[in-house]
Design a protein around this motif. Structure first.
Motif, PDB file in Angstrom:
ATOM      1  N   TYR A  13      45.202  43.328  29.909  1.00  0.00           N
ATOM      2  CA  TYR A  13      44.646  42.335  29.641  1.00  0.00           C
ATOM      3  C   TYR A  13      43.880  41.196  30.582  1.00  0.00           C
ATOM      4  O   TYR A  13      42.848  40.999  30.707  1.00  0.00           O
ATOM      5  N   CYS A  14      45.135  40.895  31.301  1.00  0.00           N
ATOM      6  CA  CYS A  14      44.768  39.853  32.393  1.00  0.00           C
ATOM      7  C   CYS A  14      43.766  40.491  33.490  1.00  0.00           C
ATOM      8  O   CYS A  14      42.755  39.865  33.979  1.00  0.00           O
ATOM      9  N   SER A  15      43.906  41.776  33.751  1.00  0.00           N
ATOM     10  CA  SER A  15      43.274  42.512  34.573  1.00  0.00           C
ATOM     11  C   SER A  15      41.696  42.677  34.131  1.00  0.00           C
ATOM     12  O   SER A  15      40.795  42.456  34.713  1.00  0.00           O
ATOM     13  N   THR A  16      41.623  42.637  32.836  1.00  0.00           N
ATOM     14  CA  THR A  16      39.984  42.811  32.239  1.00  0.00           C
ATOM     15  C   THR A  16      39.526  41.445  32.518  1.00  0.00           C
ATOM     16  O   THR A  16      38.406  41.246  32.484  1.00  0.00           O
ATOM     17  N   LEU A  17      40.502  40.316  32.143  1.00  0.00           N
ATOM     18  CA  LEU A  17      39.861  39.031  32.354  1.00  0.00           C
ATOM     19  C   LEU A  17      39.580  38.765  33.706  1.00  0.00           C
ATOM     20  O   LEU A  17      38.567  37.903  33.921  1.00  0.00           O
ATOM     21  N   ASP A  18      40.120  39.376  34.591  1.00  0.00           N
ATOM     22  CA  ASP A  18      39.574  39.073  36.046  1.00  0.00           C
ATOM     23  C   ASP A  18      38.571  39.738  36.410  1.00  0.00           C
ATOM     24  O   ASP A  18      37.458  38.984  36.824  1.00  0.00           O
ATOM     25  N   ARG A  19      38.160  40.981  35.633  1.00  0.00           N
ATOM     26  CA  ARG A  19      36.978  41.705  35.810  1.00  0.00           C
ATOM     27  C   ARG A  19      35.848  40.647  34.971  1.00  0.00           C
ATOM     28  O   ARG A  19      34.611  40.670  35.477  1.00  0.00           O
ATOM     29  N   LEU A  20      36.124  40.168  33.970  1.00  0.00           N
ATOM     30  CA  LEU A  20      35.090  39.316  33.246  1.00  0.00           C
ATOM     31  C   LEU A  20      34.692  37.979  34.115  1.00  0.00           C
ATOM     32  O   LEU A  20      33.490  37.967  34.205  1.00  0.00           O
ATOM     33  N   LYS A  21      35.835  37.509  34.589  1.00  0.00           N
ATOM     34  CA  LYS A  21      35.478  36.250  35.563  1.00  0.00           C
ATOM     35  C   LYS A  21      34.700  36.753  36.622  1.00  0.00           C
ATOM     36  O   LYS A  21      33.760  35.938  36.917  1.00  0.00           O
ATOM     37  N   GLU A  22      34.942  37.813  37.103  1.00  0.00           N
ATOM     38  CA  GLU A  22      33.935  38.504  38.539  1.00  0.00           C
ATOM     39  C   GLU A  22      32.472  38.620  38.029  1.00  0.00           C
ATOM     40  O   GLU A  22      31.708  38.276  38.539  1.00  0.00           O
ATOM     41  N   ARG A  25      31.064  35.358  37.454  1.00  0.00           N
ATOM     42  CA  ARG A  25      30.809  34.601  38.847  1.00  0.00           C
ATOM     43  C   ARG A  25      29.465  35.164  39.432  1.00  0.00           C
ATOM     44  O   ARG A  25      28.714  34.554  39.975  1.00  0.00           O
ATOM     45  N   ARG A  26      29.274  36.464  39.176  1.00  0.00           N
ATOM     46  CA  ARG A  26      28.218  37.178  39.825  1.00  0.00           C
ATOM     47  C   ARG A  26      27.022  36.943  39.199  1.00  0.00           C
ATOM     48  O   ARG A  26      25.479  36.633  39.641  1.00  0.00           O
ATOM     49  N   LYS A  27      26.871  36.988  37.785  1.00  0.00           N
ATOM     50  CA  LYS A  27      25.731  36.703  36.910  1.00  0.00           C
ATOM     51  C   LYS A  27      25.253  35.389  36.498  1.00  0.00           C
ATOM     52  O   LYS A  27      23.989  35.372  36.085  1.00  0.00           O
ATOM     53  N   ARG A  28      26.344  34.519  36.371  1.00  0.00           N
ATOM     54  CA  ARG A  28      25.988  33.123  35.772  1.00  0.00           C
ATOM     55  C   ARG A  28      27.109  32.378  36.555  1.00  0.00           C
ATOM     56  O   ARG A  28      27.902  31.441  35.777  1.00  0.00           O
ATOM     57  N   PRO A  29      26.802  32.181  37.747  1.00  0.00           N
ATOM     58  CA  PRO A  29      27.992  31.485  38.404  1.00  0.00           C
ATOM     59  C   PRO A  29      28.179  30.006  38.050  1.00  0.00           C
ATOM     60  O   PRO A  29      29.193  29.578  38.055  1.00  0.00           O
ATOM     61  N   GLY A  30      27.194  29.169  37.431  1.00  0.00           N
ATOM     62  CA  GLY A  30      27.155  27.878  36.938  1.00  0.00           C
ATOM     63  C   GLY A  30      28.303  28.059  35.713  1.00  0.00           C
ATOM     64  O   GLY A  30      28.941  26.806  35.675  1.00  0.00           O
ATOM     65  N   LEU A  31      28.431  28.866  35.254  1.00  0.00           N
ATOM     66  CA  LEU A  31      28.814  28.886  33.938  1.00  0.00           C
ATOM     67  C   LEU A  31      30.569  28.749  34.291  1.00  0.00           C
ATOM     68  O   LEU A  31      31.504  28.111  33.501  1.00  0.00           O
ATOM     69  N   LEU A  32      31.099  29.314  35.211  1.00  0.00           N
ATOM     70  CA  LEU A  32      32.533  29.032  35.679  1.00  0.00           C
ATOM     71  C   LEU A  32      32.942  27.546  35.911  1.00  0.00           C
ATOM     72  O   LEU A  32      33.977  27.059  35.541  1.00  0.00           O
TER      73      LEU A  32
END
Length: 138
Positions: A13-22, A25-32
């Motif tokens: 699940y954490c690996s999935t969250l890592d992919r989501l975060k990435e 970051r690529r598509k909506r950087p300001g959101l992070l």
């Protein structure tokens, strides 16, 4: 897709969250920078210490999710009905045929389909609050 016999655990699940975060970051950087609000249920992988540490490290906020509340899960109240109607009457020779059809269906969904599902979550949450946590039908 998980290999047969494997299940989601906290590490996966954490690996999935890592992919989501990435992807964010690529598509909506300001959101992070503003922080991400996640909604997930209380399944063991979601509530495990490893997952809680991941969420704290990245400053993610979690919306509380009452147990047995499919009315607050967009997949349950918005996705599964149309998917069931799409697949109704179809038969698949292999699992790969099913996966191919699912990918095709998801690839052809308009972004507005997802926007409507997520946007309706707010009104469902407000109804749930007004009903003091009781089930929200619509």
């Amino acid at each position: 897709m998980l290999p047969q016999g494997q299940c989601i655990n906290a590490a996966r699940y954490c690996s999935t969250l890592d992919r989501l975060k990435e992807a964010i970051r690529r598509k909506r950087p300001g959101l992070l920078r503003r922080g991400v609000v996640l909604q997930h249920d209380n399944a063991t992988p979601h509530s495990a210490n490893l997952t809680q540490q991941w969420l704290q490290r990245y400053g993610s906020e979690i919306l509380p999710h009452p147990a047995h509340s499919p009315n607050l899960a967009p997949s349950d109240f918005h996705l599964f009905g149309p998917l069931k109607r799409h697949l109704g009457g179809m038969a698949f020779e292999t699992e790969d045929d099913l996966i191919s059809e699912l990918r095709n269906w998801f690839d052809n969904l308009n972004v507005d389909f997802f926007r409507v599902g997520i946007n309706s979550l707010l009104s469902r949450w407000l109804k749930c609050i007004d009903l003091h946590g009781d089930y929200v039908e619509k």
